[in-house]
Enzyme design. Structure first.
Site, PDB file in Angstrom:
ATOM      1  N   SER A 108       0.833  -1.205   0.000  1.00  0.00           N
ATOM      2  CA  SER A 108       0.000   0.000   0.000  1.00  0.00           C
ATOM      3  C   SER A 108       0.865   1.251   0.000  1.00  0.00           C
ATOM      4  CB  SER A 108      -0.858  -0.029   1.266  1.00  0.00           C
ATOM      5  OG  SER A 108      -1.397   1.244   1.539  1.00  0.00           O
TER       6      SER A 108
ATOM      7  N   TYR B 232      -1.547  -1.102  10.899  1.00  0.00           N
ATOM      8  CA  TYR B 232      -1.859  -1.616   9.549  1.00  0.00           C
ATOM      9  C   TYR B 232      -0.703  -1.324   8.587  1.00  0.00           C
ATOM     10  CZ  TYR B 232      -3.448  -1.338   4.741  1.00  0.00           C
ATOM     11  OH  TYR B 232      -3.506  -1.455   3.378  1.00  0.00           O
TER      12      TYR B 232
ATOM     13  N   LYS C  33       2.234  -3.840   6.394  1.00  0.00           N
ATOM     14  CA  LYS C  33       2.636  -3.792   4.974  1.00  0.00           C
ATOM     15  C   LYS C  33       4.150  -3.610   4.854  1.00  0.00           C
ATOM     16  CE  LYS C  33      -1.316  -4.620   3.326  1.00  0.00           C
ATOM     17  NZ  LYS C  33      -1.553  -5.934   2.734  1.00  0.00           N
TER      18      LYS C  33
HETATM   19  C1  UD1 Z   1      -6.758   5.088   3.955  1.00  0.00           C
HETATM   20  C2  UD1 Z   1      -5.733   4.741   4.986  1.00  0.00           C
HETATM   21  C3  UD1 Z   1      -4.583   4.018   4.298  1.00  0.00           C
HETATM   22  C4  UD1 Z   1      -5.110   2.778   3.597  1.00  0.00           C
HETATM   23  C5  UD1 Z   1      -6.218   3.169   2.634  1.00  0.00           C
HETATM   24  C6  UD1 Z   1      -6.881   1.961   1.988  1.00  0.00           C
HETATM   25  C7  UD1 Z   1      -5.931   6.416   6.758  1.00  0.00           C
HETATM   26  C8  UD1 Z   1      -5.249   7.544   7.472  1.00  0.00           C
HETATM   27  N1  UD1 Z   1      -5.285   5.945   5.681  1.00  0.00           N
HETATM   28  O1  UD1 Z   1      -6.117   5.895   2.975  1.00  0.00           O
HETATM   29  O2  UD1 Z   1      -3.603   3.674   5.235  1.00  0.00           O
HETATM   30  O3  UD1 Z   1      -4.074   2.144   2.890  1.00  0.00           O
HETATM   31  O4  UD1 Z   1      -7.224   3.922   3.329  1.00  0.00           O
HETATM   32  O5  UD1 Z   1      -7.696   1.289   2.860  1.00  0.00           O
HETATM   33  O6  UD1 Z   1      -6.985   5.963   7.161  1.00  0.00           O
HETATM   34  N2  UD1 Z   1     -12.367  11.393   3.419  1.00  0.00           N
HETATM   35  C9  UD1 Z   1     -13.331  12.323   3.724  1.00  0.00           C
HETATM   36  N3  UD1 Z   1     -14.530  11.885   4.200  1.00  0.00           N
HETATM   37  C10 UD1 Z   1     -14.800  10.549   4.396  1.00  0.00           C
HETATM   38  C11 UD1 Z   1     -13.797   9.596   4.072  1.00  0.00           C
HETATM   39  C12 UD1 Z   1     -12.584  10.059   3.596  1.00  0.00           C
HETATM   40  O7  UD1 Z   1     -13.125  13.532   3.579  1.00  0.00           O
HETATM   41  O8  UD1 Z   1     -15.907  10.226   4.868  1.00  0.00           O
HETATM   42  C13 UD1 Z   1     -11.070  11.860   2.909  1.00  0.00           C
HETATM   43  C14 UD1 Z   1      -9.913  11.460   3.808  1.00  0.00           C
HETATM   44  O9  UD1 Z   1      -9.763  12.356   4.865  1.00  0.00           O
HETATM   45  C15 UD1 Z   1      -8.757  11.469   2.798  1.00  0.00           C
HETATM   46  C16 UD1 Z   1      -9.421  11.059   1.474  1.00  0.00           C
HETATM   47  O10 UD1 Z   1     -10.827  11.267   1.656  1.00  0.00           O
HETATM   48  O11 UD1 Z   1      -8.246  12.746   2.695  1.00  0.00           O
HETATM   49  C17 UD1 Z   1      -9.207   9.608   1.128  1.00  0.00           C
HETATM   50  O12 UD1 Z   1      -9.549   8.835   2.276  1.00  0.00           O
HETATM   51  P1  UD1 Z   1      -9.574   7.243   2.238  1.00  0.00           P
HETATM   52  O13 UD1 Z   1     -10.458   6.782   1.133  1.00  0.00           O
HETATM   53  O14 UD1 Z   1      -9.898   6.764   3.620  1.00  0.00           O
HETATM   54  O15 UD1 Z   1      -8.094   6.840   1.828  1.00  0.00           O
HETATM   55  P2  UD1 Z   1      -6.680   7.242   2.473  1.00  0.00           P
HETATM   56  O16 UD1 Z   1      -6.824   8.177   3.614  1.00  0.00           O
HETATM   57  O17 UD1 Z   1      -5.808   7.698   1.366  1.00  0.00           O
END
Ligand code: UD1
Length: 358
Positions: A132, A168, A172
């Site tokens: 990841s 997590y 990895k």
């Molecule tokens: C997250 C994990 C990462 C993991 C990946 C895949 C964290 C800090 N990181 O990545 O380690 O490999 O998922 O499972 O959890 N967002 C919103 N509202 C929401 C959901 C997400 O604004 O309801 C934003 C988040 O703050 C982020 C972006 O969308 O900025 C992407 O979020 P997400 O899909 O959870 O992925 P990652 O944070 O990149």
């Protein structure tokens, strides 16, 4: 030739199984269905475009004795040699990994070790590991390059230097280290580590995807679908980042492109021994707000509110895809519009099925 896919009924695993079946590869899925459904096996049978056989064994890969029993069945039932193991099965919720670190180490590390031993037991020469982008530190130079110094966080919780930001991520990182040590000691096992960025979207049929009704989604796309389904607002976690629109930036990539990367990587590995590592991303940084606006542009009834940053989030993460482009000759095909459109096809299918049931 047959390929074993652990976690082959999960989100990326099922799309990859379908892509490999399209190449007429026999698929053996090992999946204990803790985060997936046996129904996905039926869907794969329905969606496959060749006569490739797809079988499913419900097995916990942390139980090596159970794997030995599978090996015996494989010897007797499957005539084809196992040419590759693609190892997806892992726990992946960051927050949960902070609460239950031992579950994560047990599942992800014991699972990996067992699958490498299983590869040796079956004389399988090729191994692909799902890693990841979480192995890159938040202050990594952008775009993230495979050979950069990664995961040298200074998190107070850890006394060691090289660490990810959460258990997590550590599973990895440790997984990658284990495979590098294995590769150094054993030249007969060829290994590819694929570092996924943010796989989203769905197969065009709209039949394969992640549960957003019963599960509590953390990731952006399933959280958007959950908000639409429950008529709530999607929270934008942070709009004060140093980015053009203030929201965080991620490298969203269509899951079918990710699946295709596995097909390409597996074929390439057969003639390129050793251990290799590739980023699997689109190479583009998309802001959270631009994703939400893209859903709205495609007619999604989506409301959003801007809230505080989510703890542990990076400001920007996106891939340098030069290595995959130059060496594997793999490039993603799908755009953000496609990712959103295909997600909405999936959403509408799931929603109408749920309405019929109710
Ligand atoms: C997250 C994990 C990462 C993991 C990946 C895949 C964290 C800090 N990181 O990545 O380690 O490999 O998922 O499972 O959890 N967002 C919103 N509202 C929401 C959901 C997400 O604004 O309801 C934003 C988040 O703050 C982020 C972006 O969308 O900025 C992407 O979020 P997400 O899909 O959870 O992925 P990652 O944070 O990149």
């Amino acid at each position: 030739m047959a390929i074993i896919i652990t976690g082959g009924l999960g989100f990326i695993g099922s799309h990859t199984a379908l892509a490999l079946a399209a190449q007429n590869q026999e698929i053996i899925i090992l999946d204990n269905c803790i985060n997936s459904s046996p129904k996905t096996h039926k869907l794969l049978e329905q969606l496959k475009t060749t006569t490739a056989k797809i079988s499913h064994y419900n097995v916990d890969i942390t139980n090596y004795q159970a794997l030995i029993e599978i090996a015996i069945k494989i010897r007797f039932i499957i005539n084809n040699p196992i040419t590759a193991i693609i190892h997806f099965a892992a726990l992946k919720a960051v927050g949960e990994s902070n609460e239950k670190p031992l579950d994560y180490y047990h599942n992800n590390i014991t699972g990996l070790i067992n699958m490498v031993r299983f590869a040796k037991l079956l004389s399988c020469p090729n191994f692909i590991f799902s890693s990841s982008a979480t192995v890159y530190p938040h202050n990594a130079p952008l775009p993230c390059v495979e050979d950069g110094n990664h995961a040298q966080q200074t998190d107070r919780r850890y006394s060691t230097i090289i660490t990810a930001a959460h258990p997590y991520g550590n599973t990895k990182l440790i997984g990658e280290q284990i495979l590098n040590d294995v590769a150094a000691a054993d030249k007969t096992l060829n290994i590819i580590i694929l570092r996924y960025f943010n796989p989203v979207g769905n197969h065009e049929s709209g039949l394969l995807g992640e549960d957003f009704i019963n599960a509590r989604p953390n990731n952006l796309f399933p959280a958007i679908l959950s908000a639409m389904y429950n008529n709530t607002t999607i929270k934008v976690f942070g709009t004060d980042y140093n980015t053009p629109d203030g929201s965080a930036i991620r490298d969203f990539i269509h899951v079918s492109d990710v699946a295709d990367a596995h097909v390409v990587a597996m074929n390439w590995l057969k003639t390129n021994p050793g251990i290799h590592c590739f980023n699997v991303g689109s190479g583009h940084g998309y802001s959270v707000l631009s994703v939400i606006n893209n859903f709205i542009k495609h007619g999604a009834p989506l409301k959003y509110e801007c809230t505080e940053r989510r703890q542990g989030d990076a400001e920007q993460v996106y891939a340098d895809t030069t290595r995959a482009t130059n060496i594997l000759e793999w490039t993603p095909k799908y755009t953000l519009d496609d990712m959103v459109k295909h997600t909405l096809i999936y959403y509408n299918k799931v929603r109408s099925t749920a309405e019929i049931k109710n």
